[in-house]
Design a protein around this motif. Structure first.
Motif, PDB file in Angstrom:
ATOM      1  N   LEU A 162       0.832  -1.205   0.000  1.00  0.00           N
ATOM      2  CA  LEU A 162       0.000   0.000   0.000  1.00  0.00           C
ATOM      3  C   LEU A 162       0.867   1.256   0.000  1.00  0.00           C
ATOM      4  O   LEU A 162       0.541   2.245  -0.676  1.00  0.00           O
ATOM      5  CB  LEU A 162      -0.919  -0.011   1.226  1.00  0.00           C
ATOM      6  N   LYS A 163       1.947   1.214   0.742  1.00  0.00           N
ATOM      7  CA  LYS A 163       2.853   2.363   0.782  1.00  0.00           C
ATOM      8  C   LYS A 163       3.472   2.622  -0.586  1.00  0.00           C
ATOM      9  O   LYS A 163       3.572   3.778  -1.037  1.00  0.00           O
ATOM     10  CB  LYS A 163       3.947   2.117   1.817  1.00  0.00           C
ATOM     11  N   ASP A 164       3.890   1.553  -1.275  1.00  0.00           N
ATOM     12  CA  ASP A 164       4.451   1.715  -2.621  1.00  0.00           C
ATOM     13  C   ASP A 164       3.407   2.249  -3.599  1.00  0.00           C
ATOM     14  O   ASP A 164       3.709   3.105  -4.439  1.00  0.00           O
ATOM     15  CB  ASP A 164       4.993   0.367  -3.119  1.00  0.00           C
ATOM     16  N   THR A 165       2.176   1.753  -3.479  1.00  0.00           N
ATOM     17  CA  THR A 165       1.110   2.228  -4.375  1.00  0.00           C
ATOM     18  C   THR A 165       0.820   3.708  -4.142  1.00  0.00           C
ATOM     19  O   THR A 165       0.635   4.476  -5.099  1.00  0.00           O
ATOM     20  CB  THR A 165      -0.166   1.407  -4.155  1.00  0.00           C
ATOM     21  N   ALA A 166       0.778   4.106  -2.867  1.00  0.00           N
ATOM     22  CA  ALA A 166       0.517   5.515  -2.555  1.00  0.00           C
ATOM     23  C   ALA A 166       1.626   6.412  -3.109  1.00  0.00           C
ATOM     24  O   ALA A 166       1.356   7.470  -3.684  1.00  0.00           O
ATOM     25  CB  ALA A 166       0.381   5.691  -1.044  1.00  0.00           C
ATOM     26  N   GLN A 167       2.886   5.960  -2.942  1.00  0.00           N
ATOM     27  CA  GLN A 167       4.001   6.752  -3.451  1.00  0.00           C
ATOM     28  C   GLN A 167       3.983   6.819  -4.973  1.00  0.00           C
ATOM     29  O   GLN A 167       4.285   7.864  -5.570  1.00  0.00           O
ATOM     30  CB  GLN A 167       5.318   6.143  -2.970  1.00  0.00           C
ATOM     31  N   SER A 168       3.594   5.714  -5.616  1.00  0.00           N
ATOM     32  CA  SER A 168       3.521   5.699  -7.075  1.00  0.00           C
ATOM     33  C   SER A 168       2.452   6.679  -7.575  1.00  0.00           C
ATOM     34  O   SER A 168       2.671   7.383  -8.572  1.00  0.00           O
ATOM     35  CB  SER A 168       3.202   4.281  -7.554  1.00  0.00           C
ATOM     36  N   CYS A 169       1.317   6.736  -6.893  1.00  0.00           N
ATOM     37  CA  CYS A 169       0.270   7.689  -7.291  1.00  0.00           C
ATOM     38  C   CYS A 169       0.742   9.124  -7.148  1.00  0.00           C
ATOM     39  O   CYS A 169       0.491   9.968  -8.025  1.00  0.00           O
ATOM     40  CB  CYS A 169      -0.984   7.449  -6.461  1.00  0.00           C
ATOM     41  N   LEU A 222      -5.378  12.924  -2.791  1.00  0.00           N
ATOM     42  CA  LEU A 222      -4.150  12.270  -2.323  1.00  0.00           C
ATOM     43  C   LEU A 222      -3.624  12.913  -1.045  1.00  0.00           C
ATOM     44  O   LEU A 222      -3.041  12.217  -0.202  1.00  0.00           O
ATOM     45  CB  LEU A 222      -3.089  12.321  -3.417  1.00  0.00           C
ATOM     46  N   ASP A 223      -3.822  14.221  -0.886  1.00  0.00           N
ATOM     47  CA  ASP A 223      -3.395  14.872   0.360  1.00  0.00           C
ATOM     48  C   ASP A 223      -4.215  14.361   1.548  1.00  0.00           C
ATOM     49  O   ASP A 223      -3.666  14.108   2.627  1.00  0.00           O
ATOM     50  CB  ASP A 223      -3.544  16.387   0.236  1.00  0.00           C
ATOM     51  N   ASN A 224      -5.529  14.208   1.344  1.00  0.00           N
ATOM     52  CA  ASN A 224      -6.370  13.659   2.416  1.00  0.00           C
ATOM     53  C   ASN A 224      -5.984  12.225   2.730  1.00  0.00           C
ATOM     54  O   ASN A 224      -5.935  11.820   3.899  1.00  0.00           O
ATOM     55  CB  ASN A 224      -7.841  13.727   2.014  1.00  0.00           C
ATOM     56  N   ALA A 225      -5.716  11.443   1.679  1.00  0.00           N
ATOM     57  CA  ALA A 225      -5.311  10.047   1.910  1.00  0.00           C
ATOM     58  C   ALA A 225      -3.954   9.972   2.583  1.00  0.00           C
ATOM     59  O   ALA A 225      -3.710   9.079   3.401  1.00  0.00           O
ATOM     60  CB  ALA A 225      -5.281   9.300   0.577  1.00  0.00           C
ATOM     61  N   GLN A 226      -3.077  10.908   2.284  1.00  0.00           N
ATOM     62  CA  GLN A 226      -1.736  10.872   2.865  1.00  0.00           C
ATOM     63  C   GLN A 226      -1.772  11.091   4.372  1.00  0.00           C
ATOM     64  O   GLN A 226      -0.960  10.507   5.100  1.00  0.00           O
ATOM     65  CB  GLN A 226      -0.852  11.929   2.188  1.00  0.00           C
ATOM     66  N   ARG A 227      -2.716  11.914   4.832  1.00  0.00           N
ATOM     67  CA  ARG A 227      -2.807  12.127   6.281  1.00  0.00           C
ATOM     68  C   ARG A 227      -3.169  10.822   6.991  1.00  0.00           C
ATOM     69  O   ARG A 227      -2.636  10.529   8.065  1.00  0.00           O
ATOM     70  CB  ARG A 227      -3.838  13.216   6.567  1.00  0.00           C
ATOM     71  N   GLY A 228      -4.091  10.041   6.401  1.00  0.00           N
ATOM     72  CA  GLY A 228      -4.395   8.750   7.001  1.00  0.00           C
ATOM     73  C   GLY A 228      -3.280   7.744   6.814  1.00  0.00           C
ATOM     74  O   GLY A 228      -3.002   6.929   7.699  1.00  0.00           O
ATOM     75  N   ASP A 229      -2.599   7.812   5.658  1.00  0.00           N
ATOM     76  CA  ASP A 229      -1.503   6.878   5.406  1.00  0.00           C
ATOM     77  C   ASP A 229      -0.347   7.111   6.363  1.00  0.00           C
ATOM     78  O   ASP A 229       0.349   6.162   6.748  1.00  0.00           O
ATOM     79  CB  ASP A 229      -1.020   7.025   3.967  1.00  0.00           C
ATOM     80  N   THR A 230      -0.127   8.353   6.753  1.00  0.00           N
ATOM     81  CA  THR A 230       0.982   8.644   7.664  1.00  0.00           C
ATOM     82  C   THR A 230       0.805   7.907   8.986  1.00  0.00           C
ATOM     83  O   THR A 230       1.752   7.303   9.515  1.00  0.00           O
ATOM     84  CB  THR A 230       1.063  10.163   7.902  1.00  0.00           C
TER      85      THR A 230
END
Length: 533
Positions: A162-169, A222-230
């Motif tokens: 999931l981390k790799d997918t988020a970074q790829s996006c 993606l910014d909203n998703a990044q806050r949860g991903d962090t």
């Protein structure tokens, strides 16, 4: 009905048998030559007396010719009563549902009742009661389910993916933004260059408006998703470093041995602390039971009240009314007859708030005493003094992580193909803009080449005419100027650009030069001359 049919068939068969065997009498014909018996016709009246009634159910019931029709006022009042009462019960049920959900969320926030259940199991082990209790069965089932699906390793792998997918996006979005900026800069530079000064193609800024709005929307997502991903990826680091998560990889026998060794090692030293914490646990447990009983009791009362309302005979009371004014009063009296029971349910709902406050206070005291006991029994190495509590905390965390991972995977599965489409769209726009600029450059070079060729042709024609007019055979030193003798007046020097301009209009070069000489390089008069000639 089938039984009636069977009875009818049996009676018919019996009638036929009786008719053949009993009611027929043989008679000899008066004509002796015939020699054959004659049968008399069947007497129907005898047959009818032989057949009894087929079935009581076939008897025609006696019914009243007219049914009693309900008074419209009675019907309307009965409907009004049901709407008022059921409306109150529906509102009460919705209120109960919201209050119950709020209580459950508040309990889940402080990890109740899981932490109390785990603590009770470990306390029994340490104090020697019900030994060996070990790991609670329900807790082990959850651990076993996690291990059957790949365990902690599988969760870690999923988070890394999931981390790799988020970074790829995010990288794809940055590439799109970079491509847009490069196209905008290339368009600006080309328009400011000499070759692009006359360029009238599509503006990159205008073409990119829709794409840039889409880019901004994706960036916000993606910014909203990044806050949860962090937060999720922070837990990923804990899964790989915190020792308590290693408990999820143990077999049940290993966990049982760990609990047993801990209970043997802290039996004497932990008795005093357990003696202090057990009353707080008992009080907290009692309050939780009271809260559960409150939920069950008010739900039971509401269901019973709803059933009684449906069975309530309001029509018999309305039938006694003699005037239209008495119907609303009868409905009010019927509704008020259930008021006390509704207030009883509301009293149970009102008891929830003070009960929750007592539970929160008891839990605070329980947590303080449990933390104190844990500090007293802390030994070197990882703190596994309360194995069941740590195990349940780890399970809760991993289950939350799995839920967030599923949500994140679903999100990126939808976003990734859309980003790829957007990237392809930006690439197509960039290619179209580049092709437009290249085509404009080609057209400009072609036009310049033609213009220069026309000029060269005009100069060549003028030179040839000058050589022919001089008669000396010597070419003129200056192209485009006709050689003259000392006795002739000097001729007019023809403007080469005007010659080329007129020649490009498909006029004869010699006529162009002659017209310009005639009118002293006046382009308009020379053009009129050429058009009229």
């Amino acid at each position: 009905m089938e039984q009636i049919h069977d009875t009818v068939r049996a009676r018919l068969r019996q009638a036929k048998s009786d008719n053949n065997n009993i009611h027929h009498e043989e008679l000899f014909s008066s004509d002796a030559t015939l020699g054959s018996p004659m049968l008399r016709p069947i007497r129907g009246q005898n047959l009818m007396t032989k057949i009894p009634p087929i079935h009581p159910a076939l008897e025609t019931p006696q019914r009243a010719l007219f049914r009693r029709v309900m008074n419209p006022q009675v019907k309307a009042s009965a409907t009004d009563f049901m709407e008022q009462t059921m409306g109150q019960l529906d509102e009460l049920q919705q209120r109960m549902k919201s209050e119950t959900e709020a209580a459950r969320k508040e309990l889940a926030r402080v990890n109740l009742p899981h932490s109390l259940t785990a603590h009770t199991g470990v306390s029994n082990n340490i104090s020697g009661k019900n030994r060996p209790t070990g790991i609670p069965e329900e807790l082990w089932k959850r651990v076993e389910l996690l291990q059957s699906k790949g365990g902690l390793h599988q969760v870690t792998v999923q988070l890394w993916q999931l981390k790799d997918t988020a970074q790829s996006c995010r990288n794809s979005l940055e590439d799109i933004q970079k491509q847009l900026e490069e196209d905008l800069e290339m368009d600006r530079l080309f328009r400011s260059s000499p070759q692009g000064s006359s360029f009238d193609g599509h503006s990159a800024e205008q073409v990119q408006k829709t794409v840039r709005r889409n880019v901004d929307s994706f960036r916000e997502l993606l910014d909203n998703a990044q806050r949860g991903d962090t937060h999720l990826f922070k837990i990923l680091d804990e899964l790989e470093s915190d020792p308590k998560y290693k408990l999820l990889t143990f077999q049940r026998s290993q966990l049982e041995q760990l609990v047993e060794r801990q209970s043997q090692g802290s039996g004497a030293g932990g008795s005093s602390s357990e003696g202090q914490s057990r009353p707080e646990a008992a009080e907290l447990s009692r309050l939780l039971v009271d809260l559960s009983n409150n939920f069950k009791e008010r739900e039971k009362l509401l269901q019973r009240l709803r059933s009684d309302v449906k069975c309530y005979d309001i029509r018999s009371q309305l039938a006694t009314c003699t005037s239209p004014e008495e119907y609303p009063a009868a409905v009010r009296d019927a509704v008020m007859s259930f008021e006390s029971r509704i207030m009883s349910i509301e009293s149970f709902i009102g008891e929830q708030t003070p009960l929750m406050n007592r539970i929160m206070e008891a839990n605070r005291i329980f947590v303080v005493h449990t933390s104190k006991r844990d500090r007293l029994s802390n030994q070197s190495g990882p703190d596994l003094s309360n194995c069941a509590v740590l195990l349940e905390e780890s399970l809760d965390t991993v289950e939350r992580v799995q839920k967030h991972w599923r949500d994140g995977r679903e999100f990126y599965d939808k976003v990734t193909p859309k980003l790829e489409q957007l990237q392809q769209q930006v690439g197509d726009i960039s290619v179209r803009l580049t092709v437009q600029r290249c085509e404009h450059e080609d057209r400009t070079r072609t036009n310049q080449g033609r213009h220069q060729q026309v000029i060269d042709d005009g100069l060549m024609a003028a030179g040839m005419r000058g050589q022919a007019g001089g008669g000396s055979g010597n070419p003129s030193e200056n192209p485009g100027v006709v050689s003259v003798s000392h006795f002739a007046s000097p001729t007019i020097r023809v403007d080469d650009e005007k010659v080329a301009s007129l020649v490009s209009m498909d006029f004869d070069p010699e006529k162009v030069v002659a017209a310009l000489e005639k009118y002293d390089n006046n382009l308009e008069q020379a053009l009129n001359e050429l058009l009229t000639s």
